[in-house]
Design an enzyme around this catalytic site. Structure first.
Site, PDB file in Angstrom:
ATOM      1  N   ASP A 164      44.334  32.737  41.778  1.00  0.00           N
ATOM      2  CA  ASP A 164      42.958  33.196  41.914  1.00  0.00           C
ATOM      3  C   ASP A 164      42.038  32.162  41.279  1.00  0.00           C
ATOM      4  O   ASP A 164      42.477  31.075  40.909  1.00  0.00           O
ATOM      5  CB  ASP A 164      42.778  34.583  41.285  1.00  0.00           C
TER       6      ASP A 164
ATOM      7  N   ASP B 258      40.535  31.627  38.445  1.00  0.00           N
ATOM      8  CA  ASP B 258      40.768  31.028  37.126  1.00  0.00           C
ATOM      9  C   ASP B 258      42.248  30.828  36.852  1.00  0.00           C
ATOM     10  O   ASP B 258      42.627  30.436  35.753  1.00  0.00           O
ATOM     11  CB  ASP B 258      40.116  31.866  36.018  1.00  0.00           C
TER      12      ASP B 258
ATOM     13  N   SER C 114      37.258  35.189  37.446  1.00  0.00           N
ATOM     14  CA  SER C 114      38.619  35.355  37.960  1.00  0.00           C
ATOM     15  C   SER C 114      38.646  35.442  39.483  1.00  0.00           C
ATOM     16  O   SER C 114      38.235  34.518  40.173  1.00  0.00           O
ATOM     17  CB  SER C 114      39.243  36.594  37.309  1.00  0.00           C
TER      18      SER C 114
ATOM     19  N   ASP D 216      44.834  32.737  36.375  1.00  0.00           N
ATOM     20  CA  ASP D 216      45.674  33.545  35.501  1.00  0.00           C
ATOM     21  C   ASP D 216      46.574  34.474  36.318  1.00  0.00           C
ATOM     22  O   ASP D 216      47.357  35.239  35.766  1.00  0.00           O
ATOM     23  CB  ASP D 216      44.848  34.335  34.478  1.00  0.00           C
TER      24      ASP D 216
END
Length: 452
Positions: free
Chosen positions: A246, A248, A104, A250
């Site tokens: 960010d 990833d 992340s 999410d």
């Protein structure tokens, strides 16, 4: 061995904490546990596996795929895609399991493994505990029951994932983005292709930064954890707004036309009012965590929207939403869940919905975000301490009680151990920023001395 699963999967320094052996073993354990739970009953199991662009994701992906295939699970490799894309494809393709390799917002040396159950939902705590237990049991020598011959899993690349996911995102928008100029900061991460494609198909004029991942530059001075580049680019290009993801994707944070930050609380407030207007905010309720700014709660009360609070972590927000059939929830950090269209926080979807509100209303993002006034809030991360003792230290409890007496009804204190990093977070809100800084600084010093 300490508990492997945190609030968002298994995470650590790749090839040190998170090794190929661990990734392989957890994948085999997950296959066995889900088979025991009846997830694979009556059919040959399929898993969707994706990753962010980190260099370590290459060998970890190989380990996960090997583990699943060795347990008899067929694997669809979707390549570099955002976490919410892997969750969406797990559901859309009818897969029994999804696996995302990402840490992340963490720095490049870290990586992580997130598992999704059938339908694209995060695994329940009891399933994670069972996977960890089965992994530990076989790590000490108990042999796996391994298929042979035609029973082993088959592996193939699935190249249609990006187009399927982008089509889904654009298809659920309430209106197009024509006439908006938007700067996107992709954090050199998993959405570097997806997000620009989705915003462009929706009609926006784009300036894109942080979209050239090389495996080593993810989150490096860019993205949702470093907004300075985005702020400067929005002002330089005269854009209507900026969107930051960010690693990833999410998460979503935003910047208005003046370069001012719009955080997750403000985004939630804007989307809550937009969804209520089109009768999509079920029960006129929004879910957020204890980290939400007090100003968010006050704004929702003023607007007649009920605010339900949970522990920190988007999984707890999601659990509350699913239990009560709610449509919108999220975190100040930018994890926003729009449950009618996603099973997890989706930064690209959030950014699209936020931009759609700007386009539909004809108002600036700055004006829309002014629905809530952020009270001064100071957050200090204290590293290199024993975070497990944050709730049991008498010295720390005394310091917190003293701070709460000083703040009275105009502020609050929150101390918590991070679920994804080795540190304790000290958060203080107050009517005056200097008082918040002073109290937070003193508490951070006590955390260091009591838990160091």
């Amino acid at each position: 061995m300490g508990r492997l699963f945190g609030t968002d999967g298994v995470r650590g320094v790749a090839n040190a904490d998170l090794t190929a052996e661990l990734a392989l073993g957890l994948s085999v354990a997950a296959a066995h546990v889900l088979a025991e739970a009846g997830t694979f009953a009556g059919h040959r199991a399929t898993a969707v596996v994706g990753r962010d662009p980190r260099a370590s994701g290459e060998f970890l992906e190989a380990a996960v795929v090997a583990g699943l295939a060795s347990a008899g699970v067929d694997v669809l490799r979707v390549g570099v895609l955002p976490t919410p894309a892997v969750a969406h494809l797990t559901g859309a393709l009818g897969a029994d399991l999804g696996v995302m390799l990402s840490a992340s917002h963490n720095a490049m040396p870290d990586n992580g493994i997130k598992f999704f159950a059938r339908g694209g939902h995060k695994l329940a705590d009891e399933l994670e505990d069972r996977i960890e237990s089965v992994y530990a049991e076989h790590r000490t020598g108990a042999p796996w029951d391994r298929p042979t011959g035609a029973g082993v899993g088959r592996v193939r690349d699935y190249d249609q994932g990006l187009d399927q996911y982008v089509a889904h995102l654009v298809g659920v928008l309430p209106n197009r983005l024509d006439g908006l100029k938007i700067v996107l900061d992709e954090a050199h991460g998993a959405a570097s292709r997806v997000s620009p494609e989705a915003f462009a198909r929706a009609g926006a004029e784009l300036v894109t930064i942080g979209a050239v991942p090389d495996g080593l530059n993810i989150n490096d001075g860019c993205g949702s954890t470093h907004l300075d580049l985005l702020k400067a680019a929005v002002v330089e290009h005269g854009a209507d707004l900026g969107i930051a993801h960010d690693g990833d994707a999410d998460r979503c944070l935003a910047v208005d036309h003046s370069g001012a930050e719009v955080d997750g609380d403000q985004i939630l407030a804007v989307l809550a009012l937009a969804m209520r207007e089109r009768e999509a905010l079920r029960e006129d309720t929004v879910v957020a965590t204890v980290m939400s700014n007090l100003g968010f709660k006050l704004a929702m009360e003023r607007e007649g929207i009920r605010f339900v609070q949970t522990a920190v972590g988007d999984r707890y927000v999601l659990e509350e939403m699913k239990e009560h059939g709610l449509a919108l929830g999220g975190e100040q950090s930018g994890h926003v869940i729009i449950l009618d269209h996603a099973t997890t926080g989706d930064g690209t979807l959030t950014g699209l919905m936020l931009a759609a509100r700007v386009a539909q209303s004809g108002r600036t993002l700055r004006d829309l975000a002014s629905v809530m006034e952020r009270l001064p809030q100071v957050l200090i991360n204290v590293p290199d301490v024993d975070k497990a003792r944050v709730t049991s230290s008498a010295e720390l409890a005394t310091a917190v009680a003293e701070a709460e007496r000083e703040l009275g009804s105009t502020g609050r204190v929150l101390l918590r151990s991070s679920g994804t990093e080795p540190l304790v977070r000290v958060m203080v809100e107050a009517a005056d920023i200097e008082q918040a800084r002073s109290v937070a600084g003193r508490l951070a010093d006590v955390v260091k001395s009591a838990l160091g």
